[in-house]
Design a protein around this motif. Structure first.
Motif, PDB file in Angstrom:
ATOM      1  N   ILE A 122      -8.417 -24.586 -40.191  1.00 22.63           N
ATOM      2  CA  ILE A 122      -8.484 -23.242 -40.663  1.00 22.63           C
ATOM      3  C   ILE A 122      -6.898 -23.024 -41.350  1.00 22.63           C
ATOM      4  O   ILE A 122      -7.000 -22.391 -42.318  1.00 22.63           O
ATOM      5  CB  ILE A 122      -8.581 -22.381 -39.489  1.00 22.63           C
ATOM      6  CG1 ILE A 122     -10.224 -22.181 -39.158  1.00 22.63           C
ATOM      7  CG2 ILE A 122      -8.093 -20.768 -39.697  1.00 22.63           C
ATOM      8  CD1 ILE A 122     -10.526 -21.419 -37.779  1.00 22.63           C
ATOM      9  N   ARG A 123      -6.236 -23.549 -40.583  1.00 26.07           N
ATOM     10  CA  ARG A 123      -4.692 -23.306 -41.346  1.00 26.07           C
ATOM     11  C   ARG A 123      -4.599 -24.022 -42.725  1.00 26.07           C
ATOM     12  O   ARG A 123      -4.099 -23.319 -43.518  1.00 26.07           O
ATOM     13  CB  ARG A 123      -3.581 -23.760 -40.348  1.00 26.07           C
ATOM     14  CG  ARG A 123      -3.208 -23.098 -39.058  1.00 26.07           C
ATOM     15  CD  ARG A 123      -2.444 -23.765 -38.263  1.00 26.07           C
ATOM     16  NE  ARG A 123      -1.926 -22.862 -37.080  1.00 26.07           N
ATOM     17  CZ  ARG A 123      -1.327 -23.156 -36.116  1.00 26.07           C
ATOM     18  NH1 ARG A 123      -0.775 -24.464 -35.911  1.00 26.07           N
ATOM     19  NH2 ARG A 123      -1.180 -22.327 -35.062  1.00 26.07           N
ATOM     20  N   ASN A 124      -4.877 -25.202 -42.814  1.00 24.61           N
ATOM     21  CA  ASN A 124      -5.030 -26.017 -44.200  1.00 24.61           C
ATOM     22  C   ASN A 124      -5.932 -25.213 -45.135  1.00 24.61           C
ATOM     23  O   ASN A 124      -5.657 -25.074 -46.168  1.00 24.61           O
ATOM     24  CB  ASN A 124      -5.577 -27.512 -43.811  1.00 24.61           C
ATOM     25  CG  ASN A 124      -4.588 -28.315 -43.117  1.00 24.61           C
ATOM     26  OD1 ASN A 124      -3.534 -27.938 -43.112  1.00 24.61           O
ATOM     27  ND2 ASN A 124      -5.236 -29.520 -42.832  1.00 24.61           N
ATOM     28  N   ASN A 125      -7.106 -24.550 -44.695  1.00 20.65           N
ATOM     29  CA  ASN A 125      -7.924 -23.806 -45.637  1.00 20.65           C
ATOM     30  C   ASN A 125      -7.345 -22.678 -46.223  1.00 20.65           C
ATOM     31  O   ASN A 125      -7.575 -22.354 -47.302  1.00 20.65           O
ATOM     32  CB  ASN A 125      -9.205 -23.502 -44.801  1.00 20.65           C
ATOM     33  CG  ASN A 125     -10.347 -23.075 -45.939  1.00 20.65           C
ATOM     34  OD1 ASN A 125     -10.431 -23.740 -46.957  1.00 20.65           O
ATOM     35  ND2 ASN A 125     -11.081 -21.892 -45.503  1.00 20.65           N
ATOM     36  N   LYS A 126      -6.470 -22.244 -45.490  1.00 20.03           N
ATOM     37  CA  LYS A 126      -5.618 -21.031 -45.948  1.00 20.03           C
ATOM     38  C   LYS A 126      -4.535 -21.368 -46.841  1.00 20.03           C
ATOM     39  O   LYS A 126      -4.326 -20.521 -47.929  1.00 20.03           O
ATOM     40  CB  LYS A 126      -4.765 -20.258 -44.841  1.00 20.03           C
ATOM     41  CG  LYS A 126      -5.822 -19.520 -43.941  1.00 20.03           C
ATOM     42  CD  LYS A 126      -5.348 -18.899 -42.840  1.00 20.03           C
ATOM     43  CE  LYS A 126      -6.451 -18.230 -41.774  1.00 20.03           C
ATOM     44  NZ  LYS A 126      -5.894 -17.465 -40.684  1.00 20.03           N
ATOM     45  N   LYS A 127      -4.055 -22.633 -46.785  1.00 18.80           N
ATOM     46  CA  LYS A 127      -3.105 -22.888 -47.771  1.00 18.80           C
ATOM     47  C   LYS A 127      -3.596 -23.699 -49.195  1.00 18.80           C
ATOM     48  O   LYS A 127      -3.247 -23.357 -50.212  1.00 18.80           O
ATOM     49  CB  LYS A 127      -2.364 -24.280 -47.196  1.00 18.80           C
ATOM     50  CG  LYS A 127      -1.462 -23.821 -46.071  1.00 18.80           C
ATOM     51  CD  LYS A 127      -0.728 -24.901 -45.257  1.00 18.80           C
ATOM     52  CE  LYS A 127       0.111 -24.284 -44.241  1.00 18.80           C
ATOM     53  NZ  LYS A 127       0.604 -25.500 -43.330  1.00 18.80           N
ATOM     54  N   ARG A 128      -4.838 -24.255 -48.955  1.00 21.05           N
ATOM     55  CA  ARG A 128      -5.551 -24.897 -50.061  1.00 21.05           C
ATOM     56  C   ARG A 128      -6.916 -25.119 -49.721  1.00 21.05           C
ATOM     57  O   ARG A 128      -7.455 -25.114 -48.472  1.00 21.05           O
ATOM     58  CB  ARG A 128      -4.903 -26.248 -50.518  1.00 21.05           C
ATOM     59  CG  ARG A 128      -5.042 -27.258 -49.104  1.00 21.05           C
ATOM     60  CD  ARG A 128      -4.586 -28.758 -49.436  1.00 21.05           C
ATOM     61  NE  ARG A 128      -4.721 -29.433 -48.354  1.00 21.05           N
ATOM     62  CZ  ARG A 128      -5.685 -29.807 -47.840  1.00 21.05           C
ATOM     63  NH1 ARG A 128      -6.748 -29.647 -47.993  1.00 21.05           N
ATOM     64  NH2 ARG A 128      -5.678 -30.427 -46.540  1.00 21.05           N
ATOM     65  N   THR A 129      -7.738 -25.220 -50.641  1.00 24.17           N
ATOM     66  CA  THR A 129      -9.310 -25.303 -50.220  1.00 24.17           C
ATOM     67  C   THR A 129      -9.446 -26.709 -49.782  1.00 24.17           C
ATOM     68  O   THR A 129      -9.025 -27.555 -50.251  1.00 24.17           O
ATOM     69  CB  THR A 129     -10.259 -25.169 -51.519  1.00 24.17           C
ATOM     70  OG1 THR A 129      -9.642 -23.600 -52.185  1.00 24.17           O
ATOM     71  CG2 THR A 129     -11.568 -25.081 -51.360  1.00 24.17           C
ATOM     72  N   ARG A 165     -13.714 -14.154 -33.972  1.00 24.55           N
ATOM     73  CA  ARG A 165     -13.140 -13.210 -35.145  1.00 24.55           C
ATOM     74  C   ARG A 165     -12.043 -12.435 -34.573  1.00 24.55           C
ATOM     75  O   ARG A 165     -11.009 -12.133 -35.308  1.00 24.55           O
ATOM     76  CB  ARG A 165     -14.133 -12.474 -35.870  1.00 24.55           C
ATOM     77  CG  ARG A 165     -15.105 -13.452 -36.637  1.00 24.55           C
ATOM     78  CD  ARG A 165     -15.875 -12.627 -37.792  1.00 24.55           C
ATOM     79  NE  ARG A 165     -16.829 -13.636 -38.527  1.00 24.55           N
ATOM     80  CZ  ARG A 165     -18.028 -13.291 -38.652  1.00 24.55           C
ATOM     81  NH1 ARG A 165     -18.974 -12.641 -37.741  1.00 24.55           N
ATOM     82  NH2 ARG A 165     -18.571 -14.566 -39.143  1.00 24.55           N
ATOM     83  N   ASN A 168      -8.918 -13.964 -34.615  1.00 22.94           N
ATOM     84  CA  ASN A 168      -8.393 -14.610 -35.820  1.00 22.94           C
ATOM     85  C   ASN A 168      -8.778 -16.128 -35.767  1.00 22.94           C
ATOM     86  O   ASN A 168      -8.087 -16.732 -36.235  1.00 22.94           O
ATOM     87  CB  ASN A 168      -7.028 -14.190 -36.039  1.00 22.94           C
ATOM     88  CG  ASN A 168      -6.767 -12.671 -36.263  1.00 22.94           C
ATOM     89  OD1 ASN A 168      -7.499 -12.043 -36.719  1.00 22.94           O
ATOM     90  ND2 ASN A 168      -5.723 -12.187 -35.625  1.00 22.94           N
TER      91      ASN A 168
END
Length: 170
Positions: A122-129, A165, A168
């Motif tokens: 999830i953290r990685n997805n917020k930085k890049r797809t 949710r 978060n």
């Protein structure tokens, strides 16, 4: 004089036990049956895994090595939720190293390691797809977590998703 009795345990789980099958999610043992497959009789756990709408047969003799475990105690779920708000993700690994490490964590069947995978992806997805493989891994890890939370908290999966949710975790 002390008398010690030793009993051989025929199986680890009983019908009705709530378990987690690594890489598949949480389920309930619906039966223990002897079946003959390819000329060999074996005793199987029949496990219903609701999140994937499937029944799985695991030979009792292979249960331990398959990683099946009892679901966690309800009090352990709070520490799992804390996992999402703790520690930093290791960004020094290459994509392939990270993928292999995450796969190993999900395969372990440990709820905390599965939560770490969800947190980190999830953290990685917020930085890049995320790429397609990582998206699929995130989806799998989330489903495994949701299935265990659902059984332990005796809540429908959609309520667990709402809980995530609110924390978060999405």
């Amino acid at each position: 004089m002390k008398l010690y009795l030793f009993m051989e345990v025929n199986h680890l789980f009983e019908v009705g036990d709530k378990i987690v099958y690594p890489m598949h999610g949480a389920g309930v043992i619906k039966g223990i049956e002897e079946k003959e497959i390819l000329g060999t009789k074996k005793t199987y756990y029949i496990i219903n895994i609701p999140i994937s709408n499937m029944n799985v047969m695991i030979p009792m003799e292979k249960a331990k090595e398959s990683g099946i475990r009892a679901v966690v105690d309800p009090s352990a779920l709070e520490s799992v939720l804390e996992t999402f708000h703790s520690e930093e993700s290791d960004e020094s690994m290459t994509w392939k190293q990270r993928y292999n490490e995450n796969l190993k964590k999900i395969s372990s069947g440990k709820i905390t390691e599965c939560a770490e995978v969800v947190r980190d992806l999830i953290r990685n997805n917020k930085k890049r797809t995320l790429n397609a493989s990582e998206k699929k891994m995130l989806d799998t890890a989330k489903k495994i977590l949701i299935s265990e939370f659902s059984l332990v908290k005796k809540m429908p999966e959609n309520q667990v998703i709402t809980l995530f949710r609110e924390q978060n975790i999405d």
